[in-house]
Design an enzyme around this catalytic site. Structure first.
Site, PDB file in Angstrom:
ATOM      1  N   GLY A  74      -5.062 -21.940 -17.587  1.00  0.00           N
ATOM      2  CA  GLY A  74      -4.212 -22.323 -16.461  1.00  0.00           C
ATOM      3  C   GLY A  74      -4.897 -22.466 -15.124  1.00  0.00           C
ATOM      4  O   GLY A  74      -4.246 -22.719 -14.115  1.00  0.00           O
ATOM      5  N   TRP A  76      -6.848 -24.763 -13.787  1.00  0.00           N
ATOM      6  CA  TRP A  76      -6.762 -26.060 -13.100  1.00  0.00           C
ATOM      7  C   TRP A  76      -5.394 -26.255 -12.453  1.00  0.00           C
ATOM      8  O   TRP A  76      -5.303 -26.728 -11.320  1.00  0.00           O
ATOM      9  CB  TRP A  76      -7.061 -27.192 -14.092  1.00  0.00           C
ATOM     10  CG  TRP A  76      -8.534 -27.409 -14.299  1.00  0.00           C
ATOM     11  CD1 TRP A  76      -9.531 -26.488 -14.131  1.00  0.00           C
ATOM     12  CD2 TRP A  76      -9.179 -28.619 -14.724  1.00  0.00           C
ATOM     13  NE1 TRP A  76     -10.746 -27.044 -14.426  1.00  0.00           N
ATOM     14  CE2 TRP A  76     -10.563 -28.347 -14.791  1.00  0.00           C
ATOM     15  CE3 TRP A  76      -8.724 -29.880 -15.054  1.00  0.00           C
ATOM     16  CZ2 TRP A  76     -11.492 -29.326 -15.179  1.00  0.00           C
ATOM     17  CZ3 TRP A  76      -9.639 -30.852 -15.445  1.00  0.00           C
ATOM     18  CH2 TRP A  76     -11.011 -30.570 -15.499  1.00  0.00           C
ATOM     19  N   ASP A  93      -0.929 -27.362 -24.147  1.00  0.00           N
ATOM     20  CA  ASP A  93      -2.056 -26.761 -24.858  1.00  0.00           C
ATOM     21  C   ASP A  93      -1.562 -26.207 -26.193  1.00  0.00           C
ATOM     22  O   ASP A  93      -0.403 -25.800 -26.312  1.00  0.00           O
ATOM     23  CB  ASP A  93      -2.686 -25.629 -24.035  1.00  0.00           C
ATOM     24  CG  ASP A  93      -4.147 -25.391 -24.397  1.00  0.00           C
ATOM     25  OD1 ASP A  93      -5.030 -25.713 -23.587  1.00  0.00           O
ATOM     26  OD2 ASP A  93      -4.415 -24.900 -25.518  1.00  0.00           O
ATOM     27  N   ASP A 109       0.451 -29.610 -29.705  1.00  0.00           N
ATOM     28  CA  ASP A 109      -0.772 -30.392 -29.850  1.00  0.00           C
ATOM     29  C   ASP A 109      -0.620 -31.711 -29.098  1.00  0.00           C
ATOM     30  O   ASP A 109       0.314 -32.479 -29.363  1.00  0.00           O
ATOM     31  CB  ASP A 109      -1.025 -30.650 -31.343  1.00  0.00           C
ATOM     32  CG  ASP A 109      -2.377 -31.287 -31.616  1.00  0.00           C
ATOM     33  OD1 ASP A 109      -3.056 -31.717 -30.664  1.00  0.00           O
ATOM     34  OD2 ASP A 109      -2.749 -31.351 -32.810  1.00  0.00           O
ATOM     35  N   ASP A 133      -9.084 -30.990 -19.487  1.00  0.00           N
ATOM     36  CA  ASP A 133     -10.204 -30.084 -19.746  1.00  0.00           C
ATOM     37  C   ASP A 133     -10.281 -29.807 -21.238  1.00  0.00           C
ATOM     38  O   ASP A 133     -10.791 -28.782 -21.669  1.00  0.00           O
ATOM     39  CB  ASP A 133     -10.014 -28.783 -18.951  1.00  0.00           C
ATOM     40  CG  ASP A 133     -11.308 -27.977 -18.829  1.00  0.00           C
ATOM     41  OD1 ASP A 133     -12.397 -28.588 -18.909  1.00  0.00           O
ATOM     42  OD2 ASP A 133     -11.240 -26.757 -18.662  1.00  0.00           O
ATOM     43  N   LYS A 173     -13.082 -33.856 -18.890  1.00  0.00           N
ATOM     44  CA  LYS A 173     -14.327 -33.310 -19.420  1.00  0.00           C
ATOM     45  C   LYS A 173     -14.889 -34.279 -20.453  1.00  0.00           C
ATOM     46  O   LYS A 173     -14.142 -34.834 -21.270  1.00  0.00           O
ATOM     47  CB  LYS A 173     -14.077 -31.949 -20.063  1.00  0.00           C
ATOM     48  CG  LYS A 173     -15.307 -31.334 -20.727  1.00  0.00           C
ATOM     49  CD  LYS A 173     -14.955 -30.108 -21.533  1.00  0.00           C
ATOM     50  CE  LYS A 173     -14.607 -28.933 -20.652  1.00  0.00           C
ATOM     51  NZ  LYS A 173     -14.323 -27.711 -21.429  1.00  0.00           N
TER      52      LYS A 173
END
Length: 222
Positions: A74, A76, A93, A109, A133, A173
């Site tokens: 959490g 970000w 998540d 998912d 991320d 990322k």
């Protein structure tokens, strides 16, 4: 666990702790970003990766709707809340995430076909920032790990292109070397600028980099 003369904390290898986990624990205990995160109330040192990216590219101030892909734990979303406290934020998540004030959390998912519609329904409008991320669970084979993570990046980018407001930003990322050429080309077709960066908070030995695509051009009218 003991201190050294130089102020560095050393960790004794416990009976049930492997040498690898001992090194990880020692690194965590001596990491200035970990200490700073604890002091400033962030859930992980990863918060500073986003802070440093924002310091370079200035994409957080004034955002109104944000999607956080790969939310856990959490950090970000906490940063977004601090910079733009009025922003609506929806995160997703696979892992459970403790509640964050002002953030809607979906435990599911992102690769589930139902995920994009759920995210948009909770957000209530087109986001001006999609940030990811996400990274695939590693199997120890570098090429396979890179391919699995890039598949997540591709899916996140496709989602961002489908839902972003014109002028919006996509932050993700990626692995060492950045996004592959086809993915970069897709970003350049859809965004005014595409830049790669490795923020100081990203450990030197880590293979992660980040891509920041700004100035979404908007979807073509069919």
């Amino acid at each position: 666990m003991r201190g050294t003369g130089g102020g560095r904390t050393r960790v004794k290898t416990a009976r049930k702790r492997t040498a690898q986990s001992t090194r990880w624990l020692e690194r965590q205990l001596n990491d200035p970003y970990v200490k700073r995160a604890k002091a400033e109330g962030y859930r992980s040192r990863a918060a500073y990766k986003l802070i440093e990216l924002d310091e370079k590219f200035a994409f957080l101030k004034g955002v109104k709707r944000v999607v956080d892909l790969g939310l856990a734990p959490g950090g970000w979303s906490q940063v977004v809340r601090k910079v733009s406290p009025k922003a609506a934020i929806v995160g997703i998540d696979l892992l459970p995430v403790d509640p964050i004030d002002g953030v809607t959390i979906l435990q599911m998912d992102f690769m589930d076909d139902a995920a994009p519609d759920r995210l948009m329904a909770e957000l209530g409008g087109a986001p001006d920032l999609v940030m990811s991320d996400m990274a695939a669970n590693t199997v120890g084979h570098p090429q396979t790990d890179a391919l699995r993570t890039m598949a997540l990046v591709e899916t996140a980018l496709a989602f961002a292109i489908d839902v972003l407001q014109p002028g919006g930003t996509f932050v993700s990322k990626v692995f060492a070397g950045g996004a592959d050429s086809a993915l970069v080309a897709e970003m350049k077709r859809n965004f005014a600028t595409v830049k790669h960066a490795k923020p100081p908070a990203s450990r030197k030995g880590s293979v992660e980099w980040f891509v920041v695509a700004q100035g979404f051009k908007g979807r073509a009218v069919e």
